[in-house]
Design a protein around this motif. Structure first.
Motif, mmCIF file in Angstrom:
data_model
loop_
_atom_site.group_PDB
_atom_site.id
_atom_site.type_symbol
_atom_site.label_atom_id
_atom_site.label_comp_id
_atom_site.label_asym_id
_atom_site.label_seq_id
_atom_site.Cartn_x
_atom_site.Cartn_y
_atom_site.Cartn_z
ATOM 1 N N PHE A 229 0.791 -1.272 0.113
ATOM 2 C CA PHE A 229 0.022 -0.156 0.026
ATOM 3 C C PHE A 229 0.729 1.305 0.122
ATOM 4 O O PHE A 229 0.348 2.389 -0.330
ATOM 5 N N TRP B 56 1.456 1.537 -3.512
ATOM 6 C CA TRP B 56 0.055 2.051 -4.028
ATOM 7 C C TRP B 56 -0.140 3.585 -3.890
ATOM 8 O O TRP B 56 -0.222 4.532 -4.854
ATOM 9 N N GLN C 141 -8.395 7.276 -4.136
ATOM 10 C CA GLN C 141 -7.492 6.093 -4.134
ATOM 11 C C GLN C 141 -6.522 6.520 -3.254
ATOM 12 O O GLN C 141 -5.796 5.913 -2.272
ATOM 13 N N ALA D 240 -7.701 6.217 0.304
ATOM 14 C CA ALA D 240 -7.817 4.717 0.595
ATOM 15 C C ALA D 240 -6.623 4.035 0.796
ATOM 16 O O ALA D 240 -6.387 3.267 1.753
ATOM 17 N N ALA D 241 -5.387 4.349 0.088
ATOM 18 C CA ALA D 241 -4.049 3.871 0.408
ATOM 19 C C ALA D 241 -3.535 4.427 1.717
ATOM 20 O O ALA D 241 -2.899 3.573 2.677
ATOM 21 N N ALA E 23 -5.624 2.355 4.248
ATOM 22 C CA ALA E 23 -5.182 1.063 4.220
ATOM 23 C C ALA E 23 -3.824 0.866 4.881
ATOM 24 O O ALA E 23 -3.565 -0.206 5.734
ATOM 25 N N TYR F 207 -9.987 -0.992 8.453
ATOM 26 C CA TYR F 207 -10.013 -0.032 7.156
ATOM 27 C C TYR F 207 -11.494 0.443 7.186
ATOM 28 O O TYR F 207 -11.411 1.695 6.923
ATOM 29 N N LEU G 140 -8.159 -1.737 -3.737
ATOM 30 C CA LEU G 140 -7.966 -2.161 -2.438
ATOM 31 C C LEU G 140 -7.765 -3.659 -2.436
ATOM 32 O O LEU G 140 -6.887 -4.218 -1.927
ATOM 33 N N THR G 141 -8.918 -4.371 -2.668
ATOM 34 C CA THR G 141 -8.963 -5.846 -2.697
ATOM 35 C C THR G 141 -8.196 -6.589 -3.474
ATOM 36 O O THR G 141 -7.750 -7.497 -3.150
ATOM 37 N N THR H 21 -5.279 -5.398 -4.670
ATOM 38 C CA THR H 21 -3.926 -5.156 -4.297
ATOM 39 C C THR H 21 -3.926 -6.111 -3.368
ATOM 40 O O THR H 21 -2.597 -6.975 -3.058
ATOM 41 N N TYR H 22 -4.536 -6.152 -2.305
ATOM 42 C CA TYR H 22 -4.471 -7.281 -1.193
ATOM 43 C C TYR H 22 -4.412 -8.799 -1.502
ATOM 44 O O TYR H 22 -3.693 -9.235 -1.033
#
Length: 382
Positions: free
Chosen positions: A44, A47, A264, A267-268, A271, A293, A368-369, A371-372
């Motif tokens: 992250f 990201w 984003q 979100a990063a 995260a 999160y 996000l999902t 990337t995870y």
């Protein structure tokens, strides 16, 4: 707007692809090779850095596009002015010499007319000198006094007085409008006789016709110049309107892309904080991460509402709602300061899906999902 939506969709695809491709390197490290929290945090961070770079690129591209629009308008304006100057010059080159020639011809005719001699052949055709004086005296005012008798003034009425047989010339004013002063009456009643009829006819023809020609040439010049100016003004107006419309579309696309990148980026950051909180529950990291999160997002949104200035009408219900929101924000801040998984789950339950069903949350959640899952092989559940 369809063009704007297409630009935004393409930009989203590019940004999404950049985010995932930049995370591919982070994904090459397996979860087993390092603690999951470290792997997730690294992913992250990548990201976040990619999103920040993308925002910089977006700003640079926007500025370049605006500059291109400005250059296009400048070039269109220069082209319109150049065309105007060319057409205006062409009209001047065509008509000004003709106008000069016409003026010269008219001026020469006036000069010639002032030298034409007439002979006084009668003082009138009525029965008495008095009647003739009353009726025809004004006509003799068209003539200059004879050079041999420069003060040809009637002692009674002070008007011009001539003697039959005298030679005279027309006053200069007659040449300005040859038909306005009754020269035809003087000729038809035999008051005067033209000494050089051919010169008189040629000169009066110029005096009658050349003003018409001159006015027509001046009208054509004015029309050509006006047309050239209208073309220039219209071209610049079209170019300006085109820039305005293009800039509006560009602004819409820029703001939409920027908003998505900001989502984003948020979100990063959330995260990264969620990964830090979840690291305290390493045995149950995936659930802890998703809960943290969601907690941070809900806490952020409740805080924004609580901090917003109230501008609506106050009622007991709105006051009660405001109090509840403020209390919820205080609870969120308290949990944030002394975080626990159980408390975060309880807070999320109180908030419900009021925020997590919104498009902004779902759009960022997709990246996000993905990337995870790339770095942990786990599909998060929200």
């Amino acid at each position: 707007m369809s063009v704007v939506r297409a630009i935004v969709r393409n930009m989203r695809k590019v940004l999404f692809a950049l985010a995932l491709s930049s995370l591919a390197i982070a994904g090459t490290t397996s979860a087993e090779a390092a603690p999951k929290a470290s792997v997730v945090t690294a992913a992250f961070k990548t990201w976040l850095n990619t999103t920040t770079d993308s925002m910089d690129e977006l700003d640079q591209k926007y500025e370049a596009n605006v500059s291109a629009l400005d250059d296009a308008l400048t070039n269109a304006t220069l082209a319109a002015n150049k065309t105007f100057e060319s057409e205006n010059s062409a009209a001047s080159n065509l008509y000004l010499p003709q106008i000069a020639t016409s003026n010269s011809s008219l001026s020469g005719a006036k000069t010639k007319f002032s030298t034409l001699q007439v002979k006084v052949t009668s003082l009138g055709n009525l029965s008495s000198a008095y009647e003739n004086r009353v009726k025809f005296a004004n006509y003799f005012g068209n003539l200059n006094c004879p050079t041999t008798r420069p003060n040809c003034v009637d002692p009674i009425d002070k008007g011009a007085a001539f003697v039959v047989g005298e030679l005279a010339t027309f006053k200069d004013v007659i040449a300005t409008n040859i038909d306005a002063y009754g020269i035809d009456v003087m000729l038809s009643t035999g008051l005067i006789e033209i000494q050089n009829l051919q010169d008189f006819q040629a000169t009066t023809a110029v005096l009658r016709n050349e003003p018409v020609t001159l006015a027509d040439l001046q009208r054509k010049l004015t029309a050509a110049q006006s047309s050239a100016k209208s073309k220039k003004d219209n071209a610049i107006a079209v170019a300006t309107a085109t820039r305005t419309q293009a800039l509006a579309s560009l602004d819409d696309a820029y703001e939409a892309a920027k908003s998505e990148l900001e989502s984003q980026q948020t979100a990063a950051n959330l995260a990264l904080l969620a990964s830090k909180r979840a690291s305290k529950d390493s045995a149950n990291f995936d659930v802890a991460f998703a809960t943290a999160y969601k907690f941070e997002y809900n806490r952020q949104m409740v805080g924004q509402i609580a901090d917003a200035a109230w501008t609506g009408e106050w009622t007991f219900r709105t006051i009660d709602s405001i109090i509840k929101v403020n209390k919820l924000a205080v609870v969120g801040d308290s949990i944030g300061n002394k975080y626990s998984l159980a408390a975060a789950k309880s807070f999320n339950s109180m908030v419900g899906n009021a925020f997590t069903n919104e498009p902004d949350f779902r759009a960022a959640l997709k990246v996000l999902t993905t990337t995870y899952k790339t770095v942990t092989k786990v599909t998060l559940k929200f």
